[in-house]
Design a protein around this motif. Structure first.
Motif, mmCIF file in Angstrom:
data_model
loop_
_atom_site.group_PDB
_atom_site.id
_atom_site.type_symbol
_atom_site.label_atom_id
_atom_site.label_comp_id
_atom_site.label_asym_id
_atom_site.label_seq_id
_atom_site.Cartn_x
_atom_site.Cartn_y
_atom_site.Cartn_z
ATOM 1 N N TYR A 186 -4.283 9.184 -7.361
ATOM 2 C CA TYR A 186 -5.531 9.427 -8.110
ATOM 3 C C TYR A 186 -5.336 9.742 -9.589
ATOM 4 C CZ TYR A 186 -7.577 9.492 -3.495
ATOM 5 O OH TYR A 186 -7.975 9.133 -2.239
ATOM 6 N N SER A 212 -4.884 0.770 -5.201
ATOM 7 C CA SER A 212 -6.082 0.902 -4.353
ATOM 8 C C SER A 212 -7.235 1.633 -5.019
ATOM 9 C CB SER A 212 -5.734 1.650 -3.069
ATOM 10 O OG SER A 212 -4.961 0.843 -2.226
ATOM 11 N N LYS A 213 -6.971 2.832 -5.514
ATOM 12 C CA LYS A 213 -8.052 3.676 -5.996
ATOM 13 C C LYS A 213 -8.379 3.356 -7.452
ATOM 14 C CE LYS A 213 -7.544 5.374 -1.929
ATOM 15 N NZ LYS A 213 -6.814 6.512 -1.446
ATOM 16 N N GLY A 260 0.848 -1.191 0.000
ATOM 17 C CA GLY A 260 0.000 0.000 0.000
ATOM 18 C C GLY A 260 0.883 1.239 0.000
ATOM 19 N N SER A 261 0.397 2.321 -0.597
ATOM 20 C CA SER A 261 1.258 3.509 -0.645
ATOM 21 C C SER A 261 1.324 4.209 0.708
ATOM 22 C CB SER A 261 0.853 4.465 -1.762
ATOM 23 O OG SER A 261 -0.474 4.854 -1.640
ATOM 24 N N LYS A 262 0.341 3.990 1.555
ATOM 25 C CA LYS A 262 0.426 4.536 2.915
ATOM 26 C C LYS A 262 1.679 4.011 3.611
ATOM 27 C CE LYS A 262 -2.363 5.066 7.114
ATOM 28 N NZ LYS A 262 -3.644 4.688 7.770
ATOM 29 N N SER A 288 -0.594 3.701 -6.448
ATOM 30 C CA SER A 288 -1.278 2.643 -5.724
ATOM 31 C C SER A 288 -2.304 1.964 -6.604
ATOM 32 C CB SER A 288 -1.975 3.253 -4.517
ATOM 33 O OG SER A 288 -2.749 2.286 -3.871
ATOM 34 N N ASN A 348 -5.955 15.024 -2.813
ATOM 35 C CA ASN A 348 -6.881 14.672 -1.745
ATOM 36 C C ASN A 348 -6.510 15.597 -0.584
ATOM 37 O OD1 ASN A 348 -8.389 13.500 0.267
ATOM 38 N ND2 ASN A 348 -7.165 11.629 0.393
ATOM 39 N N ASN A 399 0.862 16.024 -3.806
ATOM 40 C CA ASN A 399 -0.175 15.035 -4.097
ATOM 41 C C ASN A 399 -1.192 15.621 -5.085
ATOM 42 O OD1 ASN A 399 -3.135 14.223 -2.190
ATOM 43 N ND2 ASN A 399 -2.280 13.031 -3.846
ATOM 44 N N ARG A 432 -3.807 -4.144 -0.339
ATOM 45 C CA ARG A 432 -2.539 -3.559 0.076
ATOM 46 C C ARG A 432 -1.426 -3.798 -0.959
ATOM 47 N NH1 ARG A 432 -4.167 -0.293 1.264
ATOM 48 N NH2 ARG A 432 -2.467 0.572 2.463
ATOM 49 N N ASP A 486 2.780 11.922 -4.357
ATOM 50 C CA ASP A 486 1.776 10.894 -4.098
ATOM 51 C C ASP A 486 0.741 10.976 -5.216
ATOM 52 O OD1 ASP A 486 -0.284 9.331 -3.158
ATOM 53 O OD2 ASP A 486 -0.327 10.211 -1.150
ATOM 54 N N TYR A 506 -3.071 14.744 3.144
ATOM 55 C CA TYR A 506 -3.122 13.392 3.712
ATOM 56 C C TYR A 506 -2.293 13.411 5.008
ATOM 57 C CZ TYR A 506 -2.823 8.219 3.229
ATOM 58 O OH TYR A 506 -2.908 6.867 3.397
#
Ligand SMILES: *Cc1c(COP(=O)(O)O)cnc(C)c1O
Length: 387
Positions: free
Chosen positions: A209, A238-239, A102-104, A236, A178, A174, A247, A206, A128
């Motif tokens: 998106y 994820s989105k 995950g990028s987090k 990521s 976000n 980013n 993850r 980041d 973020y």
């Protein structure tokens, strides 16, 4: 024995979404049908082709052992091909790409690789929350770059004082952004790269998106001249592919910077499950399949919610992408006041702008990651609010 926490977590406010979740649970216990437009977590399922790839890969026993620290070379090469296909950027899978859980995870570990105690990291505000907190964990000092509507929610790099730049090692950016949904401009990225060269700052972009856009295609930061010398980009699955629970992410860019994060990670984790990485290969190889349809759903929802908000006189910053709607609170209400009105009078969870930093004051973020029926209901409830 009394267990004592370390100072670094004693002074830490609770993670924003955990706090909102608590309030939401209290309302649900009271029997209220809460509509959650808080956390940005896609409700659209992961595409079947990716789930099938995971199933197939999960049956292979070689995938049950420890993965490689840097990620499967086959996946890193696929990431490199995707950068070529999507952005026309040339990177080497074996040098410029690192796989993340995950990028987090990657964003949170990056400051450990580049920040010495007392060093500064520039962080966007609102932003973020992980950028600043991870900097603090590494002993660094976050310096807020205000994102103001008057500047298109881009930081004004000319306003960063010289004595701050002297001590700055990292700059987090980013875009698409976000929580503000803003897109970056060519001029902004070029200016950021110039500043980075001048002051030896590593840019951590980041880019979670870049695939959720409604008209103009966002660029990768790495498309700009000199970016590879001064920066890395977090990306990521994820989105883009509705894979938040899986993850899986990657960071791409400057070889030495990538190796630095890799060195931290070899001492902390043991990589992402290989079967998930193989499913990631399928995700990226055919990345356009179904993407437009998924993004069209977010677009329609953003329009629906924006119209609902505008119908009660709210000023909306029209999103060009992401699955958020960022807007100015009505009647000059503070972010926490408006969040409470929404929650208590309408049973709606939205994220107060201040959850992303002090410059989020006066704004609210709504995430349109709920089904249409609930979204219509939310719009009706908003229309009926007596404000
Ligand atoms: C969702 C999000 C992330 C985290 O994505 P994961 O890869 O799921 O960890 C990172 N940055 C921003 C700005 C996000 O909104």
């Amino acid at each position: 024995m009394e267990i004592e926490w370390a100072d670094r977590i004693k002074t830490l406010p609770p993670y924003l979404f955990a706090e909102i979740d608590k309030k939401k649970q209290q309302l649900i216990e009271k029997g209220i049908d809460v509509i959650d437009l808080g956390v940005g977590d896609p409700d659209i399922p992961t595409p079947t082709r990716i789930i099938e790839a995971l199933h197939k890969s999960s049956l292979k026993s070689e995938n049950h052992r420890y993965p490689s620290y840097t990620g499967l070379l086959s996946f890193r090469n696929e990431v490199a091909s995707w950068y070529k296909k999507r952005f026309n950027v040339d990177v080497a899978g074996n040098k410029n790409v690192l796989i993340l859980i995950g990028s987090k995870e990657g964003v949170a570990h990056a400051p450990l690789a580049f920040i010495n105690p007392g060093d500064i990291a520039l962080v966007p505000d609102p932003g973020y929350p992980v950028y600043g907190i991870a900097t603090t964990f590494a002993g660094g000092i976050p310096y807020q770059m205000p994102l103001l509507e008057s500047n298109g929610f881009l930081p004004d790099l000319d306003l960063i004082p010289a004595n701050i730049l002297e001590k700055t090692k990292l700059m987090f950016l980013n875009y698409p952004n976000n929580p503000t949904t803003a897109f970056a401009t060519d001029d902004f990225f070029k200016k950021a790269i110039d500043l980075a060269y001048k002051h030896k700052i590593l840019i951590c972009h980041d880019a979670a998106y870049t695939e959720v856009y409604f008209a103009d295609k966002p660029k990768s930061f790495l498309e700009y001249d000199g970016a590879m010398e001064v920066g890395i980009e977090f990306h990521s699955l994820s989105k883009t592919f509705s894979m938040t629970g899986w993850r899986l992410a990657h960071v791409v860019g400057n070889e030495k910077a990538i190796a630095g994060i890799g060195k931290i990670k070899t001492n902390i984790d043991s990589g992402a499950f290989q079967a998930i990485q193989e499913a990631g290969i399928e995700a990226l190889r055919n990345y356009e399949v179904g993407l437009e349809d998924r993004v069209a759903i977010y677009k329609k929802r953003c329009e629906l919610l924006s119209a609902g908000l505008e119908s009660i006189g709210i000023e909306v910053y029209k999103p060009k992408g992401t699955f958020y709607v960022w807007f100015k609170n009505p009647q000059g209400l503070s972010s926490s006041e408006f969040a409470n009105i929404l929650l208590e009078d309408a049973g709606i969870v939205m994220t107060p702008g201040t959850g992303f930093g002090e410059y989020g004051e006066g704004y609210t973020r709504a995430s349109v990651t709920i089904d249409d029926k609930k979204l219509y209901e939310a719009v009706e409830r908003i229309k009926n609010l007596s404000i």
